[in-house]
Design an enzyme around this catalytic site. Structure first.
Site, mmCIF file in Angstrom:
data_model
loop_
_atom_site.group_PDB
_atom_site.id
_atom_site.type_symbol
_atom_site.label_atom_id
_atom_site.label_comp_id
_atom_site.label_asym_id
_atom_site.label_seq_id
_atom_site.Cartn_x
_atom_site.Cartn_y
_atom_site.Cartn_z
ATOM 1 N N HIS A 1 -4.855 3.560 -10.697
ATOM 2 C CA HIS A 1 -4.408 2.501 -11.602
ATOM 3 C C HIS A 1 -3.181 3.000 -12.372
ATOM 4 C CE1 HIS A 1 -4.850 -1.087 -14.066
ATOM 5 N NE2 HIS A 1 -4.523 -0.322 -15.098
ATOM 6 N N ASN B 1 -10.101 4.661 -6.769
ATOM 7 C CA ASN B 1 -9.016 3.715 -7.041
ATOM 8 C C ASN B 1 -7.941 4.431 -7.841
ATOM 9 O OD1 ASN B 1 -7.653 1.189 -7.165
ATOM 10 N ND2 ASN B 1 -8.449 0.845 -9.221
ATOM 11 N N ASP C 1 -17.514 -2.022 -13.052
ATOM 12 C CA ASP C 1 -16.598 -2.690 -13.983
ATOM 13 C C ASP C 1 -15.148 -2.414 -13.585
ATOM 14 O OD1 ASP C 1 -18.597 -3.762 -15.804
ATOM 15 O OD2 ASP C 1 -19.003 -1.663 -16.291
ATOM 16 N N ARG D 1 -18.202 -13.382 -2.791
ATOM 17 C CA ARG D 1 -17.960 -11.946 -2.934
ATOM 18 C C ARG D 1 -18.971 -11.082 -2.179
ATOM 19 N NH1 ARG D 1 -16.509 -10.415 -8.705
ATOM 20 N NH2 ARG D 1 -14.619 -11.398 -7.930
ATOM 21 N N GLY E 1 0.814 -1.207 0.000
ATOM 22 C CA GLY E 1 0.000 0.000 0.000
ATOM 23 C C GLY E 1 0.842 1.249 0.000
#
Lengths: 205, 205
Positions: A109, A107, A143, A65, A13
């Site tokens: 990426h 998030n 997604d 999940r 992290g």
């Protein structure tokens, strides 16, 4: 009262550590309410404890999940999280989770999305032979690596780059733009129109 | 002897004009041997004639792709083209064509490929909500907007951008990097390794 950030991670992290530094320095006016790992022993948990931040492991192994995500949501609510930041959280979140925190899950990426979603984005970029890559902070939707984009930063890909050298160059930008995106979102300075994230005029940021 | 560039276009060919300016100024040490349009009356043909460059129309309407491409190859050979540059050529080239000029056909595309291949790349970028877009010069292979990437340039996407304002910002970079890529390729300064285009060490460029 300070806004409360929750961090989800599965490993070191390093983006969590960058956010923590910005919180500590006052560059980011917020507090980290909790760090949650789905993997026992993740290095990020020890780092959190060292900083006096509550560190929680909720093991995901073998769990369905939606059952797992329900546990996560419960834990995040218990810590009164205003914003959930993924920092190398190696697990796909269900619609149940995403809907529990609409436009409040971020998030980062390591590519200029929509190029190279998924794992090993830097390796994908090198193998594709792009000359410019970078990183993307986005809202999480249902997604993978897909939701509305808040900020991006570009870096050059050099002929001699390996996955390690390119990753390091991108990571420096990740550490910069993730905190900046968190600041914008916590300040209510952006809105989402279709897929576009627009800064509100005159927002105090 | 100067290297000979052939331009294929279907419309205005603003990238053709930029290349022609760089040839005229000496910034690009080459000559434009011929401009070929598949559409009669394309504005780029008139521009070529004005500059004293041979301008040829080979109408593609109603023709089978391979038959058409054979005509193109013949015309390009007749003009002894060392390099073929697509400048808004609205037609997909067949393997026959690509194999006739291995690593000697260049295209420019108004996005940071592999994001947003195909038509209306700038509109695709705006609708996706990216914060960084740009342009890509690549070798043409047998797939659309896909071949090895020679150069890319990034531009910021602004909140207030329309397709027109974003296209104009990208076009400025297109005009710059297309000539630069042509220069590298004509100088033999790059090689292709898998998909990566690498500059040769010590190449005189």
């Amino acid at each position: 009262m300070k806004k409360r950030i929750a961090i989800l991670l599965s490993g070191r992290g390093s983006n969590f550590e960058a956010i923590a530094r910005n919180v500590a320095s006052g560059a980011l006016d917020a507090e980290i309410a909790v760090v949650i790992s789905n993997r026992p022993g993740a290095a990020g948990l020890a780092a959190a404890e060292k900083l006096g931040i509550p560190a929680v492991t909720i093991p995901s192994r073998g769990m369905e999940r939606e059952a797992y995500d329900a546990l996560l949501v419960e834990e995040l609510r218990r810590h009164r999280a205003d914003l959930v930041c993924l920092a190398g959280f190696m697990r796909f979140l269900s619609p149940v989770f995403v809907r529990a925190f609409p436009n409040r899950v971020l998030n980062i990426h390591p590519s200029l999305l929509p190029s190279f979603p998924g794992l090993e984005a830097q390796r994908q970029a090198l193998e594709h032979g792009v000359k410019i890559s970078g990183c993307t902070v986005h809202f999480v939707d249902e997604d993978l690596d897909h939701g509305p984009i808040i900020l991006q930063a570009a870096v050059a890909v050099e002929d001699g780059d390996t996955e390690a050298t390119l990753s390091a160059r991108i990571l420096k930008e990740e550490h910069r733009i993730y905190s900046e995106a968190i600041r914008l979102v916590l300040a209510g300075a952006v809105r989402v129109e279709n897929r576009r994230v627009i800064q509100n005029r005159g927002a105090r940021v």
